[in-house]
Design an enzyme around this catalytic site. Sequence first.
Site, short mmCIF file in Angstrom:
data_model
loop_
_atom_site.label_atom_id
_atom_site.label_comp_id
_atom_site.label_asym_id
_atom_site.label_seq_id
_atom_site.Cartn_x
_atom_site.Cartn_y
_atom_site.Cartn_z
N GLU B 60 -21.90 50.55 2.80
CA GLU B 60 -23.08 49.84 3.28
C GLU B 60 -24.12 50.75 3.93
O GLU B 60 -25.32 50.58 3.71
CB GLU B 60 -22.69 48.73 4.26
CG GLU B 60 -22.11 47.47 3.60
CD GLU B 60 -20.64 47.58 3.25
OE1 GLU B 60 -20.05 48.65 3.49
OE2 GLU B 60 -20.07 46.60 2.75
N HIS B 129 -14.61 38.39 10.22
CA HIS B 129 -15.42 37.89 9.11
C HIS B 129 -16.23 36.64 9.44
O HIS B 129 -16.70 35.96 8.54
CB HIS B 129 -14.53 37.57 7.90
CG HIS B 129 -14.05 38.76 7.14
ND1 HIS B 129 -13.06 39.58 7.59
CD2 HIS B 129 -14.42 39.26 5.94
CE1 HIS B 129 -12.84 40.54 6.71
NE2 HIS B 129 -13.65 40.37 5.69
C1 LIG Z 1 -17.38 47.25 5.06
C2 LIG Z 1 -16.92 46.18 4.17
N1 LIG Z 1 -17.64 45.88 3.06
C3 LIG Z 1 -17.23 44.91 2.22
C4 LIG Z 1 -16.09 44.20 2.46
C5 LIG Z 1 -15.64 43.11 1.51
N2 LIG Z 1 -14.45 43.54 0.79
C6 LIG Z 1 -13.23 43.23 1.22
S1 LIG Z 1 -12.05 43.91 0.32
C7 LIG Z 1 -13.14 44.63 -0.74
C8 LIG Z 1 -12.64 45.44 -1.88
C9 LIG Z 1 -11.75 46.52 -1.40
O1 LIG Z 1 -11.11 47.17 -2.44
P1 LIG Z 1 -10.07 48.34 -2.20
O2 LIG Z 1 -10.50 49.16 -1.05
O3 LIG Z 1 -9.83 49.03 -3.47
O4 LIG Z 1 -8.74 47.59 -1.70
P2 LIG Z 1 -7.91 46.43 -2.39
O5 LIG Z 1 -8.52 45.14 -1.94
O6 LIG Z 1 -7.95 46.64 -3.85
O7 LIG Z 1 -6.53 46.54 -1.83
C10 LIG Z 1 -14.43 44.32 -0.35
C11 LIG Z 1 -15.65 44.74 -1.04
C12 LIG Z 1 -15.38 44.52 3.65
N3 LIG Z 1 -14.27 43.85 3.99
N4 LIG Z 1 -15.80 45.51 4.45
#
Ligand SMILES: Cc1ncc(C[n+]2csc(CCOP(=O)(O)OP(=O)(O)O)c2C)c(N)n1
Lengths: 322, 331
Positions: B60, B129
């Site tokens: 972000e 959240h």
């Molecule tokens: C700073 C931030 N931006 C966006 C989100 C929304 N979000 C939650 S999980 C996620 C994807 C994360 O993917 P990854 O790091 O590969 O982990 P996984 O969920 O696959 O275990 C996003 C975009 C968040 N929680 N925090």
Amino acid sequence: MSEVKVERWLDDYREMLLIRRFEEESARAYAQGKIGGFLHLYIGQESIAVAAATTIEKGDLVFQTYRDHGTALALGMTPEAAMAELFGKDTGCSRGLGGSMHYFDVENGFYGGWGIVGGHLALAAGAAFRSKYLGEDQVTLCFFGEGATNIGGFHEAMSLAGLWKLPAVFICENNQYAMGTPLSRTSPLSDLSVKAAGYGMVGDRFEGYDVDVVREHLKKAIDRARSGEGPSFLEIETYRFRGHSMSDPGKYRTAEELEERKKKDPILLILGKLRDAGVDEAKIEAIEDEVEERIEAALKHADEAPFPEESLLYETVTVEKF
Amino acid sequence: MREITYREALREALFEEMRRDDRVFLMGEEVGHYDGAYKVSQGLLAEFGERRVIDTPIAEAGFAGIGIGAAMTGLRPIVEFMSWNFSFVAFDQIISNASKTYSMSGGKIKVPIVFRGPNGAAAQVAAQHSHTVEAFYAHIPGLWVANPSTPRDAKGLLKAAIRMDDPVVFLEGETLYNLKGEVPDASEDEIIPFGKARIAREGKDCTLIAWGAPFHTALAVADRLAKEAGIECDVIDPRTLRPIDETAILESVAKTNRCVIVHETWPYGGPGAEMVDLIQREAFDYLDAPVLRVGSLDVPMPYAKNLESLVLPTPERIETAIRRVTYREER
Ligand SMILES: Cc1ncc(C[n+]2csc(CCOP(=O)(O)OP(=O)(O)O)c2C)c(N)n1
């Protein structure tokens, strides 16, 4: 096949199955409206949590993302406390205040359960800092997804941990997708472990389907951390079988891809090992029955437990009161 | 007039403004191939392609800053935060850079950028959240803050925001995306100006100010109290919180002599306090009762359903406040 090894595998199977069944039942309870909010399942990745829990030593600390049920259970959180938390009950591991994404279980070394991508890496580095500061020999493990390797929080935590040789292991569970986005669209690298070099860390990269393989690699990194050689960065290839969370239908991948990946299901793998070693089917079934009983007991407990009282809200804002 | 959802209204604004001006582009997590985490941007990638609908990694601070840099040098970015909770890691870019550049450069560099995304608690998504962020951003000179409660306002204000030459914080109600309401046809190109409140209901007994998701809770309470207790509320939706439509608030309070402010943010240091200051300063002689605020309880958001519903501004708490200021506490 050594007796010890088979016993180990039987325990691995029990743990992985417990996590799998726990999450399958939580998905069902979610559909029934007993669980709300976000529910991120770890199904397909269980071998990593179980390998970690069986490699660390008492006193070691573990940080995880919101996809935290598997890690917490593997570390010894009771299914009762875990399920009650999902049901928002007072007997849950965070007394119903945290929910699925915010499990905590300090007695078993589990320090959460964090919702902001990348935000907990520095916390894990901080826990490692504390061990070094006190001259103690605990190691801190920090898990995160491949999607977390682009955000500032990752870079800053890794920079400081590398600089100060903190006793930590940073573990990227690369399950191929960050929500709906494949790694190829979020990183110019296909091998993330090369990032380790930029922080003066040892990098390692391997498949995470076989619990023994994960243990072996983890052990090396943990030993390095414990002996003062500094942190490591591990990229573990894995795959989540479910959507990102309950609201994600997972349209960004094909059914064929999913089927192909399911052939490497860590639970199938461990079962294969047990059978190859000639373990009695009755022994395997006994484990399955035991797991079913524990899950049933957890669901019953979660159903019957009381909701938290309103007073808990005010008691938990700050330690000191005014 | 035709009815569309809040989500569709926002989407129309994006389509119309992107067709109008090639410098306008959308950037954020899952906005393209996934069609948006909340499907606001559905179909945009198909029409505008990857040059103008840009999926970002989870970074972000990086993409907010890239948006600001592009805006300083002539583009007109729309940066989507998957939710405003994730804007905190980009807070520095918005506060230190976006909001300061025009002033700091002696008025030489403009930053025409819109930061948008869902704001407020959804259902049981717990402490990290569930933020309602207007208090943080409305505090900052150099920013404009919009917080539409209806589909029509969502569309008209977003179009205004995109055409504005300043940084705009555009707060969409996470629980409002499916809300339906009347919205004029695209041919009307309706632009809703910042700083103009909407009077949603007229009444002589009490001014009720509310926005975002609780606006709808407050309006329902007002309708019910009119029927059940004969208490007639003037219901005002400020539509933007920087600036606040001072005239609309003061005119209403001069008529009703009482005021209750309802919002989802915590009351401490929030926009409601700003309105209380305005009212006591400019309408002191009109007041017949202390001005009351109804906000979220002063605690981090709990996960448990029973507690979450206590924390959010409930109809009961809104009713109690209205009855107190109108001295109609007995039921
Ligand atoms: C700073 C931030 N931006 C966006 C989100 C929304 N979000 C939650 S999980 C996620 C994807 C994360 O993917 P990854 O790091 O590969 O982990 P996984 O969920 O696959 O275990 C996003 C975009 C968040 N929680 N925090």
